[in-house]
Motif scaffolding. Structure first.
Motif, PDB file in Angstrom:
ATOM      1  N   ILE A  85       0.843  -1.202   0.000  1.00 36.64           N
ATOM      2  CA  ILE A  85       0.000   0.000   0.000  1.00 36.64           C
ATOM      3  C   ILE A  85       0.879   1.253   0.000  1.00 36.64           C
ATOM      4  O   ILE A  85       0.453   2.327   0.405  1.00 36.64           O
ATOM      5  CB  ILE A  85      -0.956   0.004   1.211  1.00 36.64           C
ATOM      6  CG1 ILE A  85      -1.656  -1.329   1.337  1.00 36.64           C
ATOM      7  CG2 ILE A  85      -2.025   1.084   1.064  1.00 36.64           C
ATOM      8  CD1 ILE A  85      -2.727  -1.372   2.377  1.00 36.64           C
ATOM      9  N   ALA A 152       1.466  -4.554   4.784  1.00 35.79           N
ATOM     10  CA  ALA A 152       0.725  -3.420   4.239  1.00 35.79           C
ATOM     11  C   ALA A 152       0.927  -2.176   5.103  1.00 35.79           C
ATOM     12  O   ALA A 152       1.115  -1.070   4.583  1.00 35.79           O
ATOM     13  CB  ALA A 152      -0.759  -3.763   4.148  1.00 35.79           C
ATOM     14  N   LEU A 156       2.642   1.311   3.800  1.00 36.99           N
ATOM     15  CA  LEU A 156       1.884   2.553   3.910  1.00 36.99           C
ATOM     16  C   LEU A 156       2.658   3.584   4.730  1.00 36.99           C
ATOM     17  O   LEU A 156       2.733   4.764   4.354  1.00 36.99           O
ATOM     18  CB  LEU A 156       0.526   2.279   4.555  1.00 36.99           C
ATOM     19  CG  LEU A 156      -0.369   3.502   4.814  1.00 36.99           C
ATOM     20  CD1 LEU A 156      -0.690   4.212   3.513  1.00 36.99           C
ATOM     21  CD2 LEU A 156      -1.646   3.098   5.532  1.00 36.99           C
ATOM     22  N   THR A 310      -3.148   5.621  -3.787  1.00 42.63           N
ATOM     23  CA  THR A 310      -2.897   4.182  -3.699  1.00 42.63           C
ATOM     24  C   THR A 310      -4.194   3.398  -3.569  1.00 42.63           C
ATOM     25  O   THR A 310      -4.376   2.344  -4.194  1.00 42.63           O
ATOM     26  CB  THR A 310      -1.979   3.877  -2.502  1.00 42.63           C
ATOM     27  OG1 THR A 310      -0.743   4.569  -2.666  1.00 42.63           O
ATOM     28  CG2 THR A 310      -1.714   2.394  -2.381  1.00 42.63           C
ATOM     29  N   TRP A 314      -5.745   0.393  -5.958  1.00 42.05           N
ATOM     30  CA  TRP A 314      -6.125  -0.923  -5.429  1.00 42.05           C
ATOM     31  C   TRP A 314      -7.559  -1.275  -5.805  1.00 42.05           C
ATOM     32  O   TRP A 314      -7.876  -2.425  -6.100  1.00 42.05           O
ATOM     33  CB  TRP A 314      -5.954  -0.950  -3.907  1.00 42.05           C
ATOM     34  CG  TRP A 314      -4.640  -1.508  -3.486  1.00 42.05           C
ATOM     35  CD1 TRP A 314      -3.490  -0.838  -3.212  1.00 42.05           C
ATOM     36  CD2 TRP A 314      -4.339  -2.892  -3.295  1.00 42.05           C
ATOM     37  NE1 TRP A 314      -2.492  -1.711  -2.865  1.00 42.05           N
ATOM     38  CE2 TRP A 314      -2.986  -2.975  -2.906  1.00 42.05           C
ATOM     39  CE3 TRP A 314      -5.077  -4.065  -3.416  1.00 42.05           C
ATOM     40  CZ2 TRP A 314      -2.357  -4.185  -2.636  1.00 42.05           C
ATOM     41  CZ3 TRP A 314      -4.453  -5.273  -3.149  1.00 42.05           C
ATOM     42  CH2 TRP A 314      -3.113  -5.324  -2.757  1.00 42.05           C
TER      43      TRP A 314
END
Length: 444
Positions: A85, A152, A156, A310, A314
């Protein structure tokens, strides 16, 4: 009737099933439907030829750039099982590196603008891609011990660290070892000029003049040419990932995705494969950041790399279905055409035919007017909140997918991990056995 079905599960007739099985047909059929909707919208709004071409150019541009990023996410998640992410962060690293390197050195830059290192643009682009890949390597090494949602969170956090670092006032302009450069801080930095646009401003003027003679805005020529360059990058990325997925390297990645421990038992260094897949994807993201956020607008700020970017990428992958490159591109077309740009197009049509004007500041005001029998304030409020409407549409789309196609439109397409289609061989063997039994029965 054939056993083939469309993305929502409806059975297709025999004549359509053969065409629908081709990946290129799925992509161009979806794009054709979106184009048709935008052309109809343009007719309703009274667009001339230039207006129609500009509308299609914008939606095509967004489909291409989101498609490149979505293919990278599909490589990381659909094939490798890496929940990345931090997409926006690696794009930022690529474009900021290329921009800082390509800016003129101190004393040669215009007054009041940030200096750089004076590196030729081609070398700066290569350096931006390599630095993004190196950043992916650094981010992957300590975090690949983590699984799924923990990985993730780390990616991020990495992307947010990158964005906040570029936004820092301390890095707005610095001098290191006699070299002065900077990120521009929160106000951003002017990037390099678009080479495609520069070409049509000079050597490409005859092409621009010919287009203007046909009643087409000359600026659209450079715009469409740049979209075609980006389309070539999209096709190259598609072929690269398709080639990787079909190679022994890709088959190991699929094995890691499905069962990492079983793959390790086959003497495969799974961490090495995951790092390489992650680095390849980050390199492509660095290039995407350069051509999207740099060359397309000529100015870049940290606010363009928020986590929302992002998340939208996704969503495009989720719509199409992870593990399918074709599904990823189709999902991107649907997401961009209907969710990302759709609310704006709908607002223009409503304003054109309903005649809305003014603004409604709060939702209670809109509801109060609705109680008196007027729907115009509610429509004004809804279309003034285009970003919120986009989020609502995204939520509705995801709810529909979870109910009808939880694996995405094409996420159920089976990927053969072995170079030999074992299922097909088993079916042939069963068929041969049945035929032998039948012949034996006749002989008796």
């Amino acid at each position: 009737m054939s056993g083939a079905t469309d993305p929502v599960g409806r059975r297709l007739p025999d004549w359509a099933a053969g065409y629908w099985e081709r990946d290129v047909v799925k992509i161009f059929a979806t794009l054709g439907v979106v184009y048709l909707l935008y052309l109809i919208t343009g007719v309703l709004l009274g667009y001339d030829l230039s207006g129609q071409l500009n509308s299609l150019r914008r939606v095509t541009f967004l489909v291409v750039v989101y498609g490149i990023a979505a293919l990278v996410v599909n490589l990381h998640w659909g094939y490798s099982g890496l929940f990345n992410i931090g997409v926006a962060g690696f794009m930022a690293i690529g474009v900021y590196t290329a921009t800082i390197l390509s800016r003129p050195v101190a004393g040669q830059n215009p007054t009041g603008s940030l200096p750089g290192f004076g590196v030729p643009l081609a070398l700066a682009v290569v350096a931006g891609v390599l630095v993004a890949a190196a950043a992916g390597y650094v981010a992957a090494l300590p975090s690949l011990r983590l699984r799924d949602d923990y990985f993730a969170i780390v990616t991020l956090a990495f992307a947010e660290i990158v964005r906040i670092t570029f936004q820092s006032a301390e890095l707005q302009e610095v001098t290191v070892l006699g070299w002065t450069f900077g990120t521009g801080g929160g106000r951003g930095i002017r990037t390099f000029s678009n080479p495609v646009r520069d070409f049509f401003d000079t050597a490409g003027q005859p092409v621009v003049a010919a287009a203007e003679g046909l009643g087409i805005d000359g600026q659209l020529v450079a715009g469409w040419a740049f979209v075609l360059v980006l389309l070539a990058i999209l096709v190259g990325t598609y072929l690269l990932i398709a080639r990787l997925s079909a190679s022994p390297f890709g088959r190991v990645l699929k094995g890691i995705r499905d069962d990492e421990e079983a793959t390790q038992s086959l003497a495969k260094r799974t961490s090495s494969f995951k790092v390489r897949a992650f680095v390849i994807g980050c390199a492509v993201l660095g290039l995407l950041g350069i051509v999207w956020q740099g060359a397309s607008s000529g100015y870049v700020t940290p606010s363009r790399f928020l986590p929302e970017l992002t998340f939208f990428i996704w969503i495009a992958v989720i719509v199409g279905g992870a593990g399918s490159n074709t599904g990823t591109v189709v999902g991107t077309i649907l997401f961009v055409g209907l969710v990302l740009e759709g609310p704006g197009q709908l607002r223009r049509v409503v304003e054109e035919f309903v005649g809305l004007s003014g603004s409604v500041p709060t939702f209670p005001d809109a509801l109060g007017a609705l109680g008196s029998g007027s729907v115009d304030p509610l429509l004004l409020y809804v279309f003034d909140q285009t970003s919120a409407l986009r989020v609502v549409l995204t939520g509705l789309l995801l709810i529909w997918l979870l109910k009808r196609r939880p694996q995405g439109l094409f996420g159920d397409r089976r990927e053969v991990a072995s170079s030999i289609d074992l299922e097909e061989r088993v079916q042939k063997r069963r068929g041969s056995g049945s035929e032998a039994q039948a012949q034996g029965g006749d002989a008796d």
